[in-house]
Motif scaffolding. Structure first.
Motif, short mmCIF file in Angstrom:
data_model
loop_
_atom_site.label_atom_id
_atom_site.label_comp_id
_atom_site.label_asym_id
_atom_site.label_seq_id
_atom_site.Cartn_x
_atom_site.Cartn_y
_atom_site.Cartn_z
N LEU A 64 -10.08 -6.64 -7.75
CA LEU A 64 -9.48 -6.84 -6.43
C LEU A 64 -8.69 -5.60 -5.98
O LEU A 64 -8.73 -5.23 -4.80
N GLN A 65 -7.99 -4.96 -6.91
CA GLN A 65 -7.26 -3.73 -6.56
C GLN A 65 -8.22 -2.62 -6.18
O GLN A 65 -7.95 -1.83 -5.26
N ALA A 68 -9.34 -3.38 -2.66
CA ALA A 68 -8.25 -3.07 -1.73
C ALA A 68 -8.12 -1.56 -1.54
O ALA A 68 -7.94 -1.08 -0.41
N ALA A 71 -10.89 -0.31 0.62
CA ALA A 71 -10.65 -0.69 2.02
C ALA A 71 -9.60 0.22 2.65
O ALA A 71 -9.70 0.57 3.84
N VAL A 72 -8.59 0.64 1.88
CA VAL A 72 -7.60 1.59 2.39
C VAL A 72 -8.27 2.92 2.71
O VAL A 72 -8.02 3.52 3.77
N TRP A 87 -10.17 -2.63 8.57
CA TRP A 87 -10.14 -2.25 7.16
C TRP A 87 -8.76 -2.47 6.54
O TRP A 87 -8.65 -2.91 5.39
N ALA A 91 -7.80 -4.76 3.38
CA ALA A 91 -7.05 -4.21 2.25
C ALA A 91 -5.83 -5.06 1.95
O ALA A 91 -5.53 -5.36 0.79
N THR A 92 -5.12 -5.48 3.00
CA THR A 92 -3.93 -6.31 2.81
C THR A 92 -4.28 -7.66 2.20
O THR A 92 -3.64 -8.11 1.25
N VAL A 94 -6.91 -8.54 0.41
CA VAL A 94 -7.40 -8.42 -0.97
C VAL A 94 -6.25 -8.02 -1.91
O VAL A 94 -6.19 -8.50 -3.04
N ALA A 95 -5.33 -7.18 -1.44
CA ALA A 95 -4.16 -6.83 -2.26
C ALA A 95 -3.31 -8.07 -2.53
O ALA A 95 -2.81 -8.26 -3.64
N SER A 98 -4.99 -10.09 -5.17
CA SER A 98 -4.76 -9.48 -6.47
C SER A 98 -3.37 -9.83 -7.00
O SER A 98 -3.21 -10.18 -8.18
#
Length: 177
Positions: A64-65, A68, A71-72, A87, A91-92, A94-95, A98
């Motif tokens: 997951l990280q 993320a 995506a960043v 994006w 990222a947010t 999925v972070a 995680s």
């Protein structure tokens, strides 16, 4: 955009590893007491997907990280503001997944909502957790709209597969426990 051979190979190996972790988890819960007596509780928790110190949890957190982080990178490289927001939203989300995977915020949902524990056949967090996940999926569907259709569908399918797998494993193992 067709997948490269390397991407397909990596995806296949990741999928294979996830299936092995799932089989190990289910095998552990088929005769957990005997395995704990033989190898010790500390050793068997490595295979228990419900334990925060398990191989599966750490694998999931790392994966997951990675998503993320990618995506960043995509947000930074995006050419339009709408793409950057899409994006960055992914990222947010999925972070946060995680983070939740590691510290188990979802486990506190029943207490936060005043639900009793021990009243269901399986984990009580599944009821509010699935509702929250569906709302988050609906929001992400809107936020990811600027992305190309194929990318958007792939990401949403991946999130649905992830969520279904998490809920499915927790449902089955909750009933077993």
């Amino acid at each position: 955009m067709p997948w490269s051979r390397a991407a397909l190979r990596v995806s296949w190996w990741l999928g294979f590893f996830v299936v092995l972790l799932g089989i190990a988890h289910l095998g552990l819960h088929l005769d957990q007491q005997r395995l704990e007596d033989r190898f010790g509780k500390d050793s068997t928790r490595w295979l228990d997907m419900n334990a925060e110190a398990s191989v599966a949890t750490w694998f999931n957190v790392g994966l997951l990280q990675l998503v993320a982080g990618l995506a960043v990178v995509a947000a930074v490289a995006a050419s339009t503001r709408r793409d950057r927001v899409a994006w960055a939203s992914l990222a947010t989300a999925v972070a946060l997944l995680s983070l939740d995977e590691k510290i188990s915020v979802h486990e506190t949902l029943p207490a936060l909502l005043g639900m009793g524990t021990g009243s269901l056949v399986t984990h009580e967090w599944l009821l509010p957790g699935v509702g929250l996940a569906l709302v988050a999926l609906a929001v992400l569907t809107v936020l990811l709209r600027p992305l190309p259709r194929q990318v958007r569908l792939g990401l949403l399918v991946a999130l649905v597969v992830y969520g279904s797998g998490a809920v499915g494993v927790e449902l089955v193992s909750g009933m077993a426990v």
